[in-house]
Motif scaffolding. Sequence first.
Motif, PDB file in Angstrom:
ATOM      1  N   TYR A  72       1.007  -1.551   0.104  1.00 38.09           N
ATOM      2  CA  TYR A  72      -0.016   0.026   0.266  1.00 38.09           C
ATOM      3  C   TYR A  72       1.046   1.901  -0.122  1.00 38.09           C
ATOM      4  O   TYR A  72       1.892   0.989   1.219  1.00 38.09           O
ATOM      5  CB  TYR A  72      -0.773   0.314   1.514  1.00 38.09           C
ATOM      6  N   GLU A  96      -0.705 -10.506  13.519  1.00 41.91           N
ATOM      7  CA  GLU A  96      -0.566  -9.024  12.747  1.00 41.91           C
ATOM      8  C   GLU A  96       0.232  -8.012  13.496  1.00 41.91           C
ATOM      9  O   GLU A  96       0.483  -7.477  14.032  1.00 41.91           O
ATOM     10  CB  GLU A  96      -2.787  -9.204  12.604  1.00 41.91           C
ATOM     11  N   PHE A 114       3.815  -1.517  13.363  1.00 43.56           N
ATOM     12  CA  PHE A 114       2.544  -1.772  13.934  1.00 43.56           C
ATOM     13  C   PHE A 114       1.997  -3.123  14.464  1.00 43.56           C
ATOM     14  O   PHE A 114       2.264  -3.518  13.544  1.00 43.56           O
ATOM     15  CB  PHE A 114       2.062  -0.757  13.288  1.00 43.56           C
ATOM     16  N   TYR A 115       2.172  -2.737  15.521  1.00 41.94           N
ATOM     17  CA  TYR A 115       0.894  -4.740  16.765  1.00 41.94           C
ATOM     18  C   TYR A 115      -0.126  -4.412  15.996  1.00 41.94           C
ATOM     19  O   TYR A 115      -1.080  -3.147  16.175  1.00 41.94           O
ATOM     20  CB  TYR A 115       1.621  -4.570  17.119  1.00 41.94           C
ATOM     21  N   GLY A 116      -0.868  -5.645  15.616  1.00 42.27           N
ATOM     22  CA  GLY A 116      -2.630  -5.697  15.714  1.00 42.27           C
ATOM     23  C   GLY A 116      -2.750  -6.268  16.793  1.00 42.27           C
ATOM     24  O   GLY A 116      -2.555  -6.629  17.915  1.00 42.27           O
ATOM     25  N   HIS A 117      -3.930  -4.473  17.273  1.00 40.45           N
ATOM     26  CA  HIS A 117      -4.618  -4.914  18.872  1.00 40.45           C
ATOM     27  C   HIS A 117      -6.026  -5.289  18.501  1.00 40.45           C
ATOM     28  O   HIS A 117      -6.812  -4.817  18.922  1.00 40.45           O
ATOM     29  CB  HIS A 117      -4.479  -3.897  19.321  1.00 40.45           C
ATOM     30  N   GLY A 118      -6.575  -6.097  17.545  1.00 39.50           N
ATOM     31  CA  GLY A 118      -8.019  -6.128  16.642  1.00 39.50           C
ATOM     32  C   GLY A 118      -8.774  -7.520  16.973  1.00 39.50           C
ATOM     33  O   GLY A 118      -7.306  -8.525  18.358  1.00 39.50           O
ATOM     34  N   HIS A 120      -9.945  -9.767  15.642  1.00 40.98           N
ATOM     35  CA  HIS A 120      -9.903 -10.046  14.085  1.00 40.98           C
ATOM     36  C   HIS A 120      -8.278 -10.908  14.363  1.00 40.98           C
ATOM     37  O   HIS A 120      -7.914 -11.770  13.579  1.00 40.98           O
ATOM     38  CB  HIS A 120     -10.181  -9.018  12.987  1.00 40.98           C
TER      39      HIS A 120
ATOM     40  N   ALA B   4      -3.851   2.633  21.387  1.00 41.59           N
ATOM     41  CA  ALA B   4      -4.530   1.018  20.679  1.00 41.59           C
ATOM     42  C   ALA B   4      -5.767   0.866  21.560  1.00 41.59           C
ATOM     43  O   ALA B   4      -6.726   1.028  21.034  1.00 41.59           O
ATOM     44  CB  ALA B   4      -3.956  -0.030  22.265  1.00 41.59           C
ATOM     45  N   GLN B   8      -8.536   1.411  18.763  1.00 40.62           N
ATOM     46  CA  GLN B   8     -10.125   0.299  19.177  1.00 40.62           C
ATOM     47  C   GLN B   8     -11.313   0.825  18.726  1.00 40.62           C
ATOM     48  O   GLN B   8     -12.379   0.219  17.873  1.00 40.62           O
ATOM     49  CB  GLN B   8     -10.416  -0.840  19.676  1.00 40.62           C
ATOM     50  N   MET B  11     -12.732   2.245  15.367  1.00 34.06           N
ATOM     51  CA  MET B  11     -12.114   0.979  14.586  1.00 34.06           C
ATOM     52  C   MET B  11     -14.288   0.587  14.360  1.00 34.06           C
ATOM     53  O   MET B  11     -14.490   0.202  13.735  1.00 34.06           O
ATOM     54  CB  MET B  11     -11.474  -0.005  14.563  1.00 34.06           C
ATOM     55  N   ILE B  15     -17.438   0.119  12.162  1.00 31.46           N
ATOM     56  CA  ILE B  15     -17.762  -0.932  11.387  1.00 31.46           C
ATOM     57  C   ILE B  15     -19.719  -0.769  11.810  1.00 31.46           C
ATOM     58  O   ILE B  15     -20.192  -1.203  10.920  1.00 31.46           O
ATOM     59  CB  ILE B  15     -17.187  -1.809  12.658  1.00 31.46           C
ATOM     60  N   MET B  68     -12.547  -4.423   7.327  1.00 33.47           N
ATOM     61  CA  MET B  68     -11.690  -3.188   8.306  1.00 33.47           C
ATOM     62  C   MET B  68     -10.916  -4.082   8.779  1.00 33.47           C
ATOM     63  O   MET B  68     -11.128  -5.251   9.053  1.00 33.47           O
ATOM     64  CB  MET B  68     -12.325  -2.585   8.659  1.00 33.47           C
ATOM     65  N   GLN B  69      -9.547  -4.193   8.933  1.00 32.01           N
ATOM     66  CA  GLN B  69      -8.644  -5.380   9.507  1.00 32.01           C
ATOM     67  C   GLN B  69      -8.042  -4.797  10.549  1.00 32.01           C
ATOM     68  O   GLN B  69      -7.362  -3.190  10.002  1.00 32.01           O
ATOM     69  CB  GLN B  69      -7.649  -6.054   9.085  1.00 32.01           C
ATOM     70  N   GLY B  70      -7.690  -4.844  11.875  1.00 27.48           N
ATOM     71  CA  GLY B  70      -6.716  -3.750  12.536  1.00 27.48           C
ATOM     72  C   GLY B  70      -7.160  -3.661  13.908  1.00 27.48           C
ATOM     73  O   GLY B  70      -8.303  -4.163  14.355  1.00 27.48           O
ATOM     74  N   PRO B  71      -7.285  -2.482  14.670  1.00 32.63           N
ATOM     75  CA  PRO B  71      -6.386  -1.664  14.187  1.00 32.63           C
ATOM     76  C   PRO B  71      -4.545  -2.178  14.458  1.00 32.63           C
ATOM     77  O   PRO B  71      -4.525  -3.067  15.442  1.00 32.63           O
ATOM     78  CB  PRO B  71      -5.966  -0.632  15.374  1.00 32.63           C
ATOM     79  N   TYR B  72      -3.515  -1.660  13.785  1.00 35.64           N
ATOM     80  CA  TYR B  72      -2.695  -1.926  14.395  1.00 35.64           C
ATOM     81  C   TYR B  72      -1.507  -0.563  14.491  1.00 35.64           C
ATOM     82  O   TYR B  72      -2.316   0.587  14.327  1.00 35.64           O
ATOM     83  CB  TYR B  72      -1.247  -1.915  12.986  1.00 35.64           C
ATOM     84  N   ALA B  79      -3.024   1.878  12.362  1.00 33.97           N
ATOM     85  CA  ALA B  79      -2.929   1.452  10.837  1.00 33.97           C
ATOM     86  C   ALA B  79      -4.297   1.161  10.833  1.00 33.97           C
ATOM     87  O   ALA B  79      -4.498  -0.471  11.967  1.00 33.97           O
ATOM     88  CB  ALA B  79      -1.649   1.438  10.592  1.00 33.97           C
ATOM     89  N   ARG B  81      -6.726  -1.880   8.017  1.00 27.00           N
ATOM     90  CA  ARG B  81      -6.757  -1.945   6.420  1.00 27.00           C
ATOM     91  C   ARG B  81      -7.951  -2.370   5.973  1.00 27.00           C
ATOM     92  O   ARG B  81      -8.586  -2.836   6.740  1.00 27.00           O
ATOM     93  CB  ARG B  81      -6.118  -3.857   6.320  1.00 27.00           C
ATOM     94  N   GLU B  96      -7.968  -2.218  -2.274  1.00 26.90           N
ATOM     95  CA  GLU B  96      -7.845  -2.460  -0.818  1.00 26.90           C
ATOM     96  C   GLU B  96      -7.024  -1.115  -0.424  1.00 26.90           C
ATOM     97  O   GLU B  96      -6.593  -0.237  -1.667  1.00 26.90           O
ATOM     98  CB  GLU B  96      -6.750  -2.985  -0.474  1.00 26.90           C
ATOM     99  N   VAL B  98      -5.388   1.081   3.156  1.00 30.07           N
ATOM    100  CA  VAL B  98      -4.136   0.961   4.346  1.00 30.07           C
ATOM    101  C   VAL B  98      -5.064   2.548   5.175  1.00 30.07           C
ATOM    102  O   VAL B  98      -3.898   3.104   4.373  1.00 30.07           O
ATOM    103  CB  VAL B  98      -2.681   1.053   4.746  1.00 30.07           C
ATOM    104  N   LEU B 100      -3.648   5.594   8.022  1.00 33.74           N
ATOM    105  CA  LEU B 100      -3.043   5.967   8.760  1.00 33.74           C
ATOM    106  C   LEU B 100      -2.999   6.824   9.023  1.00 33.74           C
ATOM    107  O   LEU B 100      -3.114   8.073   8.980  1.00 33.74           O
ATOM    108  CB  LEU B 100      -1.430   6.113   8.427  1.00 33.74           C
TER     109      LEU B 100
END
Lengths: 121, 121
Positions: A72, A96, A114-118, A120, B4, B8, B11, B15, B68-72, B79, B81, B96, B98, B100
Amino acid sequence: MTTAELAQQFMQLMIEEDEEGYQAYWSDDIVSLEAEQEGPMARVEGREALKEKHAWWEANTEVHDTSMQGPYVFGDQFAVRYTMDVTMDGERSQAEEVGLYTVKDGRIVEERFFYGHGEHT
Amino acid sequence: MTTAELAQQFMQLMIEEDEEGYQAYWSDDIVSLEAEQEGPMARVEGREALKEKHAWWEANTEVHDTSMQGPYVFGDQFAVRYTMDVTMDGERSQAEEVGLYTVKDGRIVEERFFYGHGEHT
């Protein structure tokens, strides 16, 4: 070469696990940053130090599965999303991340994870 | 609130399509940037202008599917996605991105959309 072209080639070489190939896109002064603010891997600077970081990862993890999505692109930066299923210190987990890469003069001068906090993840 | 936690909540509200909810996390001076360097939507500044951008999107696209995927998270940035299947100007496409986001004093001061250039898009 545009950022998109560089990003696509870099990612393809990572998928092929062609270390020499993708490391050719690293600047000699590349800085590698982890979201986790503690530990020796939080900030690694320079090609040799980053090779050692990769060697450390290879030696200390068993990778069961991994995937990448992207790249991206925005200006001189690009992002790649990673999913991984790894065992480290005897513990298996799914994680992720998003890697954010900064390009200068045709080389990657910084990578930032960046670390995933989701829910999912 | 940590980055974080804010990410969350933001996001989750996106959703749920709770506009008032997620817009409460915008700074009044939020800057919204698109990777595409041309056109009036390349850079939009301020809460009211960003609301108009959203209204423009709503009026000009038919969204068939989105995920949506994340957050990172890294420091004061996160971020997300996005994947989307939309029809715009009579043309249906899958894309697709991303996003930021940069957080300051508990509010999002910048969002920056990276465009997918992958074969997986």
